[in-house]
Design an enzyme around this catalytic site. Structure first.
Site, PDB file in Angstrom:
ATOM      1  N   CYS A   1      19.734 -81.745  24.227  1.00 48.06           N
ATOM      2  CA  CYS A   1      19.955 -82.347  25.636  1.00 48.06           C
ATOM      3  C   CYS A   1      20.723 -83.803  25.565  1.00 48.06           C
ATOM      4  O   CYS A   1      21.646 -84.060  26.303  1.00 48.06           O
ATOM      5  CB  CYS A   1      18.369 -82.378  26.140  1.00 48.06           C
ATOM      6  SG  CYS A   1      17.162 -83.179  25.177  1.00 48.06           S
ATOM      7  N   TYR A   2      20.419 -84.601  24.764  1.00 51.94           N
ATOM      8  CA  TYR A   2      21.178 -86.083  24.535  1.00 51.94           C
ATOM      9  C   TYR A   2      22.549 -85.547  24.255  1.00 51.94           C
ATOM     10  O   TYR A   2      23.327 -86.352  24.663  1.00 51.94           O
ATOM     11  CB  TYR A   2      20.246 -86.811  23.428  1.00 51.94           C
ATOM     12  CG  TYR A   2      19.099 -87.335  23.797  1.00 51.94           C
ATOM     13  CD1 TYR A   2      18.851 -88.317  25.036  1.00 51.94           C
ATOM     14  CD2 TYR A   2      17.838 -87.240  23.171  1.00 51.94           C
ATOM     15  CE1 TYR A   2      17.847 -88.909  25.476  1.00 51.94           C
ATOM     16  CE2 TYR A   2      16.640 -87.967  23.488  1.00 51.94           C
ATOM     17  CZ  TYR A   2      16.534 -88.660  24.576  1.00 51.94           C
ATOM     18  OH  TYR A   2      15.414 -89.338  25.157  1.00 51.94           O
TER      19      TYR A   2
END
Length: 353
Positions: free
Chosen positions: A156-157
């Protein structure tokens, strides 16, 4: 391919009891080209999915089954919404049956097995399959994904950081100082998963805001590997993640030094041109201040470009960490792999308030 010809894609999900698993079910249950065929959980074997997740009542009729009884080898594609290490242990048997794989964990994200073993504390079980896998960031690897048998869905990051930097680094000539990139990132509590841990209890996480992983985070080598490949040189990255007291959402603020030879660049136009044909990337108007609520439950990623001084660039990136940051991006990858328009089943409008 099956999707393009109108035949339903038979989909299996391994590990469907977590947050990314239920997001996959929510998205796939409304996908016009998908037949949900199998979903696994050893602990919840025999339980109707809708009993665990009542939002799926009337949409998903499956029951959880053990992997041995789930007929995964009869699927066209299997999503792994599991802890790291599970997908690589089952990949070969599925590939032998012609099943494609999309892994939402880290098994097929890092090409350097030594780096993988350093950060995930386990040997890589199938380096040969890893070598043929594709990093599933659509806006970067669209053509490779369309022909892939194994896709490693990005973290996600990394999704926010890479897409926030991509226009500045690609093309063989970086416009910013690649040795001093700062990524200041925040995520909602759902990013930690559904497991019970003290740090994510309501009384611990609510009314608080904290950094974590400052000394090192598993997403750092993933981001650095991809950015280095894009820039054609090793990058210097400071990456600090934070936990914020909200359920879902991600906000990454990227701080960059503009190179002297790039001072005349129109960075707003650069981003708009790069992403003009990307359905799920919204480059916002100059001066915009994006809010995570504007992407909640959608596959949209929004970017705002700011230049507070002549030599400094600040890029703001938001997404729903469970959708574009995980399950929505995985469905986007599936669409490409089966010859479908990549927006199929993903055009949900964000939920407000």
């Amino acid at each position: 391919m099956s999707g393009a010809l109108g035949k339903k894609i038979k989909v299996g999900i391994v590990g469907g009891t977590g947050y990314t698993g239920v997001e996959l079910l929510r998205l796939l249950s409304q996908h016009p080209n998908v037949e949900l065929t199998a979903i696994t959980s050893r602990k919840e074997d025999g339980m109707p999915v809708a009993q665990m997740y009542p939002n799926l009542r009337g949409h998903v009729d499956l029951c959880f089954a053990t992997p041995e009884n789930a007929a995964l080898d009869q699927c066209d594609v299997v999503f792994f919404a599991t802890p790291h290490g599970v997908a690589m242990s089952q990949a070969q048997a599925l590939l032998d049956k012609g099943v494609r794989i999309i892994d939402l964990a880290a098994d097929f994200r890092l090409q350097d097995t030594a780096v993988f073993e350093q950060w995930y504390k386990m040997p890589h079980a199938c380096p040969d399959i890893l070598a043929d896998s594709v990093y599933g960031l659509v806006e970067l690897n669209r053509l490779k994904i369309s022909g892939a048998s194994v896709v490693g869905n990005p973290g996600c990051y990394p999704t926010t950081v890479i897409l926030g930097l991509l226009p500045l680094l690609e093309g063989g000539k970086a416009l910013v100082d690649t040795q001093h990139i700062i990524a200041d990132c925040k995520s909602g509590v759902s990013g930690a998963g559904r497991k019970a841990e003290v740090a994510t209890l309501f009384s611990e996480a609510s009314d608080s805001f904290k950094a974590y992983g400052v000394a090192g985070h598993r997403h750092h080598p993933e981001i650095a590997e991809q950015l280095s490949a894009i820039a054609g040189q090793p990058v210097g990255l400071t990456f600090v993640p934070h936990l914020v007291p909200m359920i879902r959402g991600m906000f990454s603020t990227l701080y960059l030094r503009i190179l002297p030879e790039a001072l005349d660049t129109d960075f707003q136009a650069l981003f708009e041109t790069r992403y003009v044909n990307e359905a799920f990337i919204d480059v916002m108007p100059p001066g915009s201040l994006p809010e995570t609520r504007s992407v909640r439950a959608s596959n949209q990623l929004r970017i705002a470009v700011h230049r507070p001084s002549p030599g400094q660039l600040v890029v703001l990136v938001i997404q729903d960490n469970l959708v574009k940051g995980a399950s929505g991006q995985a469905v986007q990858n599936m669409n490409l792999m089966f010859g479908l328009p990549e927006t199929t089943g993903l055009e949900h409008v964000a939920v407000l308030p």
